[in-house]
Write a protein that holds these residues in place. Structure first.
Motif, PDB file in Angstrom:
ATOM      1  N   GLU A   1      26.920   8.191  62.276  1.00  0.00           N
ATOM      2  CA  GLU A   1      28.245   7.595  62.095  1.00  0.00           C
ATOM      3  C   GLU A   1      28.637   7.584  60.620  1.00  0.00           C
ATOM      4  N   VAL A   2      29.914   7.749  60.357  1.00  0.00           N
ATOM      5  CA  VAL A   2      30.434   7.605  59.005  1.00  0.00           C
ATOM      6  C   VAL A   2      30.495   6.109  58.712  1.00  0.00           C
ATOM      7  N   ARG A   3      29.879   5.689  57.611  1.00  0.00           N
ATOM      8  CA  ARG A   3      29.809   4.277  57.285  1.00  0.00           C
ATOM      9  C   ARG A   3      30.300   4.036  55.862  1.00  0.00           C
ATOM     10  N   ILE A   4      30.725   2.816  55.623  1.00  0.00           N
ATOM     11  CA  ILE A   4      31.071   2.367  54.272  1.00  0.00           C
ATOM     12  C   ILE A   4      29.775   1.858  53.662  1.00  0.00           C
TER      13      ILE A   4
ATOM     14  N   ASN B   1      32.963  -0.502  59.181  1.00  0.00           N
ATOM     15  CA  ASN B   1      34.333  -0.667  58.685  1.00  0.00           C
ATOM     16  C   ASN B   1      34.324  -1.663  57.526  1.00  0.00           C
ATOM     17  N   GLU B   2      35.496  -1.909  56.951  1.00  0.00           N
ATOM     18  CA  GLU B   2      35.584  -2.786  55.778  1.00  0.00           C
ATOM     19  C   GLU B   2      35.792  -4.251  56.149  1.00  0.00           C
ATOM     20  N   HIS B   3      35.710  -4.605  57.428  1.00  0.00           N
ATOM     21  CA  HIS B   3      36.020  -5.956  57.895  1.00  0.00           C
ATOM     22  C   HIS B   3      34.824  -6.903  57.847  1.00  0.00           C
ATOM     23  N   SER B   4      34.311  -7.148  56.685  1.00  0.00           N
ATOM     24  CA  SER B   4      33.253  -8.141  56.527  1.00  0.00           C
ATOM     25  C   SER B   4      33.452  -8.864  55.205  1.00  0.00           C
ATOM     26  N   ASP B   5      33.206 -10.163  55.226  1.00  0.00           N
ATOM     27  CA  ASP B   5      33.373 -10.944  53.997  1.00  0.00           C
ATOM     28  C   ASP B   5      32.413 -10.496  52.908  1.00  0.00           C
ATOM     29  N   TRP B   6      31.159 -10.194  53.278  1.00  0.00           N
ATOM     30  CA  TRP B   6      30.196  -9.825  52.238  1.00  0.00           C
ATOM     31  C   TRP B   6      30.633  -8.565  51.502  1.00  0.00           C
ATOM     32  N   LEU B   7      31.178  -7.598  52.221  1.00  0.00           N
ATOM     33  CA  LEU B   7      31.635  -6.369  51.580  1.00  0.00           C
ATOM     34  C   LEU B   7      32.862  -6.632  50.709  1.00  0.00           C
TER      35      LEU B   7
END
Length: 108
Positions: A93-96, A40-46
Motif C-alpha cells: 500500500e502507498v503510505r504516508i 492517510n493523513e487523518h491522525s493527530d500524531w501525524l
C-alpha cells in the motif's frame, strides 16, 4: 539498532493545545532513523509532528528526542512499508511516512 519493526510510543506536542500527546505505534528502524506510517493523513500524531517537528520516541524503557519530517522519496517509503509489514499484502500500500532523526541514535 537492527532494521525492522518494533512497538514504540511517539510523543508529539499538540498543534492546538500545546500539550503532550502520546500514542503506541508500530515503528520501523532503518538506516539510523525511526519511521512511522499511516494510510492517510487523518491522525493527530501525524498532524502534530508536521506542525511541531520536535518529538520523543520511547521504547525499551528509554526516551529519545528527535526531529520529525515527511518522507517524500517513494522508494524509501515503500522500503519502510515492507519492513513494517513483512510478507503482508498491506506492505504494497502507498503510505504516508514520517521519519524521525533521533538526537542520540548515533551516540550509542
Amino acid at each position: 539498532m537492527q532494521p525492522g519493526a518494533f512497538r514504540a510510543i511517539l510523543v508529539t506536542k499538540g498543534r492546538k493545545t500545546g500539550k503532550e500527546h502520546a500514542v503506541w505505534l508500530r515503528a520501523v528502524s532503518y538506516d539510523n532513523m525511526v519511521y512511522f506510517s499511516r494510510r492517510n493523513e487523518h491522525s493527530d500524531w501525524l498532524k502534530n509532528a508536521l506542525v511541531n517537528h520536535t518529538v520523543r520516541v520511547e521504547w525499551d524503557n528509554r526516551s529519545h528526542s528527535g526531529v520529525a519530517s515527511l518522507v517524500t522519496d517513494r522508494v524509501l517509503a515503500q522500503k519502510i512499508s515492507e519492513l513494517k509489514y513483512p510478507g503482508e499484502e498491506r506492505a504494497q500500500e502507498v503510505r504516508i511516512v514520517l521519519q524521525i532523526r533521533l538526537d542520540d541514535m548515533n551516540n550509542g
